[in-house]
Design a protein around this motif. Structure first.
Motif, PDB file in Angstrom:
ATOM      1  N   ARG A  57       0.928  -0.913   0.279  1.00 57.71           N
ATOM      2  CA  ARG A  57      -0.123   0.305  -0.420  1.00 57.71           C
ATOM      3  C   ARG A  57       1.158   1.481   0.176  1.00 57.71           C
ATOM      4  NH1 ARG A  57      -2.858  -3.362   3.898  1.00 57.71           N
ATOM      5  NH2 ARG A  57      -2.170  -1.570   5.445  1.00 57.71           N
ATOM      6  N   ALA A  58       1.980   0.983   0.888  1.00 54.89           N
ATOM      7  CA  ALA A  58       2.866   2.649   1.095  1.00 54.89           C
ATOM      8  C   ALA A  58       3.638   2.914  -0.236  1.00 54.89           C
ATOM      9  CB  ALA A  58       4.082   2.370   1.935  1.00 54.89           C
ATOM     10  N   ILE A  59       3.516   2.065  -0.809  1.00 56.63           N
ATOM     11  CA  ILE A  59       4.441   1.956  -2.974  1.00 56.63           C
ATOM     12  C   ILE A  59       3.458   2.592  -3.863  1.00 56.63           C
ATOM     13  CG2 ILE A  59       6.223   1.840  -1.889  1.00 56.63           C
ATOM     14  CD1 ILE A  59       6.424  -0.946  -3.875  1.00 56.63           C
ATOM     15  N   GLN A  60       2.079   1.600  -3.021  1.00 59.33           N
ATOM     16  CA  GLN A  60       0.897   1.680  -4.295  1.00 59.33           C
ATOM     17  C   GLN A  60       0.623   0.628  -5.173  1.00 59.33           C
ATOM     18  OE1 GLN A  60       0.800   5.371  -5.924  1.00 59.33           O
ATOM     19  NE2 GLN A  60      -0.531   6.629  -3.845  1.00 59.33           N
ATOM     20  N   ILE A  61       1.244  -0.355  -4.943  1.00 60.63           N
ATOM     21  CA  ILE A  61       1.013  -1.997  -5.899  1.00 60.63           C
ATOM     22  C   ILE A  61       0.311  -2.631  -4.919  1.00 60.63           C
ATOM     23  CG2 ILE A  61       2.472  -4.236  -6.252  1.00 60.63           C
ATOM     24  CD1 ILE A  61       4.801  -2.610  -5.807  1.00 60.63           C
TER      25      ILE A  61
END
Length: 283
Positions: A57-61
């Motif tokens: 979630r933090a790197i939007q994958i």
């Protein structure tokens, strides 16, 4: 370990191929987890998968496969027993090198196994204390994301090896953060202290388990700032990670920690770990 998982398939390791344009290869645009399996059962598997989703979630994958089923089957295909599973998810491949990415890219998913020792079954006498050095923490500011961009970690571990040590503890702005591949704890007057959780450290699954076990056993534990002087003056120093459990540090920068031997509170924590693991395996 001959079988790996790659993008939905279980295949022989020597047949696994990833594009040179994969963003994990080009930019380290990927996250990972290392999960121990004892007797074929994932150790703190749910906690590892929760942290994986946090990193994604933090790197939007977006990747929401049935990881439990995938990894458990991979362990079975590699003979079961005591194995660690490495799971890496990169943003994927667009066939060219570009800093800009398409939000609809298909992630590259890879997993493999390595044999590990049953730390808990071997007993405390089999655990050797380690020597460590302290070095500057030069990593990026989001260490709470378990990114594959590990060059700073590699360099400090090589520095430790060249100094005749087995681990490197990192310090930022005068305060200890964590080790190159582990969390840090120390003991003062029967109380366990560990650096405050934030973006500067990874929320270790074993670190969290130590917090749980200490609380249940009535052992005081606090998050606190730890500077170099406090580290060297500690009664005990430990490092923790998923595949090593909790390990005593007996020497730092050539100076013994207390009497240079494994401490009594470490022995108690190892006993608590062993009971926890036995309960998990015997369900």
């Amino acid at each position: 370990m001959n079988t790996v998982f790659l993008n939905g398939d279980y295949i022989p390791a020597d047949q696994a191929q990833v594009s040179v344009f994969d963003r994990g290869f080009l930019f380290g645009d990927s996250v990972y987890e290392v999960i121990p399996f004892y007797q074929g059962v994932g150790f703190r598997l749910d906690e590892h998968l929760q942290r994986l989703q946090y990193s994604l979630r933090a790197i939007q994958i977006t990747a929401d496969d049935d990881w439990n089923t995938i990894l458990t089957h991979l362990v079975e295909l590699n003979g079961g027993g005591n194995l660690s599973v490495y799971l890496q998810i990169s943003r994927g491949n667009t066939g060219r090198r570009s800093h800009v990415y398409d939000a609809e890219m298909t992630p590259t998913v890879f997993a493999c196994c390595n044999p590990i020792k049953d730390i808990y079954g071997s007993g405390p006498d089999a655990v050797s204390g380690v020597r460590a050095i302290v070095t500057e923490d030069l990593r990026w500011g989001r260490c709470d994301i378990k990114s594959t961009g590990l060059l700073p970690n590699i360099l400090v571990m090589q520095q430790a090896k060249q100094a005749g040590a087995q681990d490197a503890l990192m310090m930022r702005d005068g305060l200890l953060t964590e080790g190159a591949s582990c969390n840090l704890m120390l003991v003062e007057n029967g109380v366990i202290y560990t650096p405050k959780r934030g973006s500067e450290i990874l929320g270790g699954t074993t670190r969290e388990l130590i917090l749980e076990l200490a609380a249940k056993d009535g052992i005081s534990m606090q998050e606190a700032d730890i500077d170099y002087g406090r580290l060297l003056a500690a009664d005990e120093v430990w490092v923790s990670s998923s595949t090593r459990a909790v390990v005593p540090v007996i020497e730092i920068d050539g100076q013994p920690v207390a009497d240079g031997k494994k401490g009594p509170l470490w022995a108690r924590m190892f006993e608590l770990f062993t009971c926890y693991q036995n309960d998990l395996m015997n369900g």
